[in-house]
Design a protein around this motif. Sequence first.
Motif, mmCIF file in Angstrom:
data_model
loop_
_atom_site.group_PDB
_atom_site.id
_atom_site.type_symbol
_atom_site.label_atom_id
_atom_site.label_comp_id
_atom_site.label_asym_id
_atom_site.label_seq_id
_atom_site.Cartn_x
_atom_site.Cartn_y
_atom_site.Cartn_z
ATOM 1 N N ILE A 36 0.705 -1.617 0.132
ATOM 2 C CA ILE A 36 0.170 0.213 -0.199
ATOM 3 C C ILE A 36 0.749 0.894 0.375
ATOM 4 C CG2 ILE A 36 -0.239 0.488 2.568
ATOM 5 C CD1 ILE A 36 -3.375 1.006 2.328
ATOM 6 N N ARG A 37 0.513 1.932 -0.935
ATOM 7 C CA ARG A 37 1.297 3.111 -0.916
ATOM 8 C C ARG A 37 0.628 4.760 -0.478
ATOM 9 N NH1 ARG A 37 0.645 4.567 -6.926
ATOM 10 N NH2 ARG A 37 -1.688 3.818 -6.040
ATOM 11 N N ILE A 38 1.213 5.059 0.980
ATOM 12 C CA ILE A 38 1.055 5.991 1.765
ATOM 13 C C ILE A 38 1.740 7.370 1.954
ATOM 14 C CG2 ILE A 38 0.789 6.592 4.090
ATOM 15 C CD1 ILE A 38 0.475 3.218 4.934
ATOM 16 N N ALA A 39 1.070 8.567 1.429
ATOM 17 C CA ALA A 39 1.934 9.256 1.379
ATOM 18 C C ALA A 39 2.040 10.192 2.009
ATOM 19 C CB ALA A 39 0.826 10.629 0.399
ATOM 20 N N THR A 40 3.078 11.129 2.583
ATOM 21 C CA THR A 40 3.183 11.236 4.016
ATOM 22 C C THR A 40 4.389 12.513 4.120
ATOM 23 O OG1 THR A 40 3.251 11.172 5.885
ATOM 24 C CG2 THR A 40 4.774 10.029 4.906
ATOM 25 N N GLU A 41 4.141 13.761 4.744
ATOM 26 C CA GLU A 41 5.199 14.228 4.294
ATOM 27 C C GLU A 41 6.654 14.199 4.900
ATOM 28 O OE1 GLU A 41 4.390 18.802 5.188
ATOM 29 O OE2 GLU A 41 2.266 17.752 6.218
ATOM 30 N N GLY A 42 7.191 13.826 5.917
ATOM 31 C CA GLY A 42 8.497 13.356 6.339
ATOM 32 C C GLY A 42 9.250 14.275 6.946
ATOM 33 N N THR A 43 8.306 15.811 6.921
ATOM 34 C CA THR A 43 9.348 16.539 8.003
ATOM 35 C C THR A 43 8.215 16.914 8.873
ATOM 36 O OG1 THR A 43 8.651 18.290 5.842
ATOM 37 C CG2 THR A 43 10.139 17.445 6.065
ATOM 38 N N TYR A 44 7.076 16.298 8.916
ATOM 39 C CA TYR A 44 6.025 16.906 9.962
ATOM 40 C C TYR A 44 6.471 16.340 11.063
ATOM 41 C CZ TYR A 44 1.256 18.448 11.006
ATOM 42 O OH TYR A 44 -0.177 19.078 11.664
ATOM 43 N N SER A 45 6.805 16.932 12.120
ATOM 44 C CA SER A 45 6.955 16.284 13.297
ATOM 45 C C SER A 45 6.146 16.305 14.677
ATOM 46 C CB SER A 45 8.701 16.731 14.848
ATOM 47 O OG SER A 45 8.788 15.843 15.683
ATOM 48 N N PRO A 46 5.393 15.810 15.644
ATOM 49 C CA PRO A 46 5.842 14.451 15.511
ATOM 50 C C PRO A 46 4.778 13.144 15.007
ATOM 51 C CG PRO A 46 4.691 15.312 16.962
ATOM 52 C CD PRO A 46 4.105 16.158 16.563
ATOM 53 N N TYR A 47 3.899 14.115 13.884
ATOM 54 C CA TYR A 47 3.437 13.282 12.896
ATOM 55 C C TYR A 47 4.489 12.354 12.446
ATOM 56 C CZ TYR A 47 0.459 16.278 15.094
ATOM 57 O OH TYR A 47 0.292 17.300 16.210
ATOM 58 N N SER A 48 5.237 12.618 11.339
ATOM 59 C CA SER A 48 6.001 12.007 9.859
ATOM 60 C C SER A 48 6.945 12.888 10.404
ATOM 61 C CB SER A 48 4.830 12.956 9.307
ATOM 62 O OG SER A 48 5.532 11.760 7.944
ATOM 63 N N PHE A 49 8.267 12.015 10.218
ATOM 64 C CA PHE A 49 9.641 13.241 10.491
ATOM 65 C C PHE A 49 10.640 11.575 10.145
ATOM 66 C CE2 PHE A 49 8.154 12.221 15.213
ATOM 67 C CZ PHE A 49 9.711 12.040 15.667
ATOM 68 N N HIS A 50 11.895 12.396 10.470
ATOM 69 C CA HIS A 50 13.398 11.551 10.539
ATOM 70 C C HIS A 50 13.855 11.609 11.354
ATOM 71 C CE1 HIS A 50 13.170 9.613 5.740
ATOM 72 N NE2 HIS A 50 12.630 10.758 5.825
ATOM 73 N N ASP A 51 14.039 10.206 11.950
ATOM 74 C CA ASP A 51 14.658 10.477 13.828
ATOM 75 C C ASP A 51 16.484 11.058 13.986
ATOM 76 O OD1 ASP A 51 16.113 7.866 12.780
ATOM 77 O OD2 ASP A 51 14.601 6.693 14.633
ATOM 78 N N GLU A 52 17.022 10.280 14.347
ATOM 79 C CA GLU A 52 18.391 10.604 14.415
ATOM 80 C C GLU A 52 18.990 10.071 13.526
ATOM 81 O OE1 GLU A 52 17.387 7.963 18.200
ATOM 82 O OE2 GLU A 52 16.877 10.085 17.231
ATOM 83 N N LYS A 53 18.733 8.640 13.208
ATOM 84 C CA LYS A 53 19.372 7.289 12.444
ATOM 85 C C LYS A 53 18.517 7.651 10.843
ATOM 86 C CE LYS A 53 19.303 4.501 16.049
ATOM 87 N NZ LYS A 53 18.836 2.350 16.431
ATOM 88 N N ASN A 54 17.757 8.368 10.963
ATOM 89 C CA ASN A 54 17.105 9.501 9.734
ATOM 90 C C ASN A 54 16.275 8.274 9.170
ATOM 91 O OD1 ASN A 54 16.549 10.527 7.325
ATOM 92 N ND2 ASN A 54 17.569 9.483 5.853
ATOM 93 N N GLU A 55 15.620 7.049 10.249
ATOM 94 C CA GLU A 55 14.477 6.404 9.384
ATOM 95 C C GLU A 55 12.808 7.802 10.077
ATOM 96 O OE1 GLU A 55 14.336 3.343 12.232
ATOM 97 O OE2 GLU A 55 16.020 2.930 11.531
ATOM 98 N N LEU A 56 12.285 6.805 9.134
ATOM 99 C CA LEU A 56 10.747 7.563 9.391
ATOM 100 C C LEU A 56 9.691 7.377 9.644
ATOM 101 C CD1 LEU A 56 8.765 10.059 7.635
ATOM 102 C CD2 LEU A 56 8.017 7.810 6.616
ATOM 103 N N VAL A 57 9.953 8.451 11.115
ATOM 104 C CA VAL A 57 8.834 7.761 12.100
ATOM 105 C C VAL A 57 7.836 8.284 12.527
ATOM 106 C CG1 VAL A 57 11.391 6.722 13.410
ATOM 107 C CG2 VAL A 57 10.437 9.246 13.881
ATOM 108 N N GLY A 58 7.014 8.633 13.684
ATOM 109 C CA GLY A 58 6.333 9.250 13.672
ATOM 110 C C GLY A 58 4.413 9.098 14.388
ATOM 111 N N TYR A 59 3.612 9.573 14.592
ATOM 112 C CA TYR A 59 2.374 8.790 15.205
ATOM 113 C C TYR A 59 1.680 8.781 13.766
ATOM 114 C CZ TYR A 59 -2.155 8.931 17.035
ATOM 115 O OH TYR A 59 -3.685 8.613 17.309
ATOM 116 N N ASP A 60 1.779 9.074 13.325
ATOM 117 C CA ASP A 60 1.408 9.081 11.916
ATOM 118 C C ASP A 60 1.860 8.037 10.893
ATOM 119 O OD1 ASP A 60 -1.126 10.948 10.295
ATOM 120 O OD2 ASP A 60 -0.336 11.662 12.478
ATOM 121 N N VAL A 61 2.252 7.522 11.165
ATOM 122 C CA VAL A 61 3.188 6.949 10.312
ATOM 123 C C VAL A 61 3.300 5.466 11.096
ATOM 124 C CG1 VAL A 61 6.005 5.906 10.136
ATOM 125 C CG2 VAL A 61 5.415 8.164 9.598
ATOM 126 N N ASP A 62 3.482 5.076 12.296
ATOM 127 C CA ASP A 62 3.797 4.347 13.013
ATOM 128 C C ASP A 62 1.488 3.254 13.037
ATOM 129 O OD1 ASP A 62 5.891 4.355 13.887
ATOM 130 O OD2 ASP A 62 5.959 4.657 16.139
#
Length: 257
Positions: A36-62
């Motif tokens: 499933i292809r999911i669109a998200t910003e990836g720069t919208y903390s704490p919902y969709s962002f990259h952590d210190e390991k550059n992994e995509l994380v966040g409330y919406d991502v999870d």
Amino acid sequence: MFLQKFAKFLTLASLAICVGAFGESSLEQIKKGGVIRIATEGTYSPYSFHDEKNELVGYDVDVAKAVAAKLGVEVQFVEAPWDAMLAAFNAGKADVVFNQVSITPERKVKYDYSEPYTTAYGALIVRKDNDSIKKFEDLKGKNSAHSATSNWAQVAEKYGANVVTVDGFSKGVELIIARRADATINDTITFFDFVKQKPDAPIKIAATASEPIYSAALFHKGSDTLVKAVNKALQELKAEGKLKEISMKYFGKDVSE
């Protein structure tokens, strides 16, 4: 005239069938392809962002990953800033958007929504030792800190506050702590996230708006079966306590209902 009307009827009927078929095939194609292809910003903390390991994380991502697991498919995230992300979604490059999309009447005309998985409220935020502001009406004549284009600034002005322009919520809080502003208004989730990051910050919620702000997953119009499947997954995740678990992880409070 009759033939023209009949032809128009057939055209509309065909469109309706195509829309329905799109919804059906959308879920079928996702199941068949296993992704499933999911669109998200990836720069919208704490919902969709990259952590210190550059992994995509966040409330919406999870939440999106948990929904995909319920559907039995893998996730392919499509990342881009909001405008570009929505354009990519509109062009069919993603199946659904998980990015704290608020539910509005205008968007309902063009898109389908899932059931809400986030509930927030407008919050009036002041210093912990401020006892003069207890309700929104108390903002009259007070200084409220907001970014220039914030919708919350308009709310503050409606209650008679003098708007002090700042660059974002954090800067507004700094002014409140320094007693250079009396208050700010934002959603409760932003407040909870800030306090989780800075638990010693001397701020509190003085009042909460009565009208909730709902956010949900966004779908292409006509994705009926996909929406139904995602709703079922969200219901199961809520019943199992998974949404609450994800919420507590990022906010220290349950914002899923």
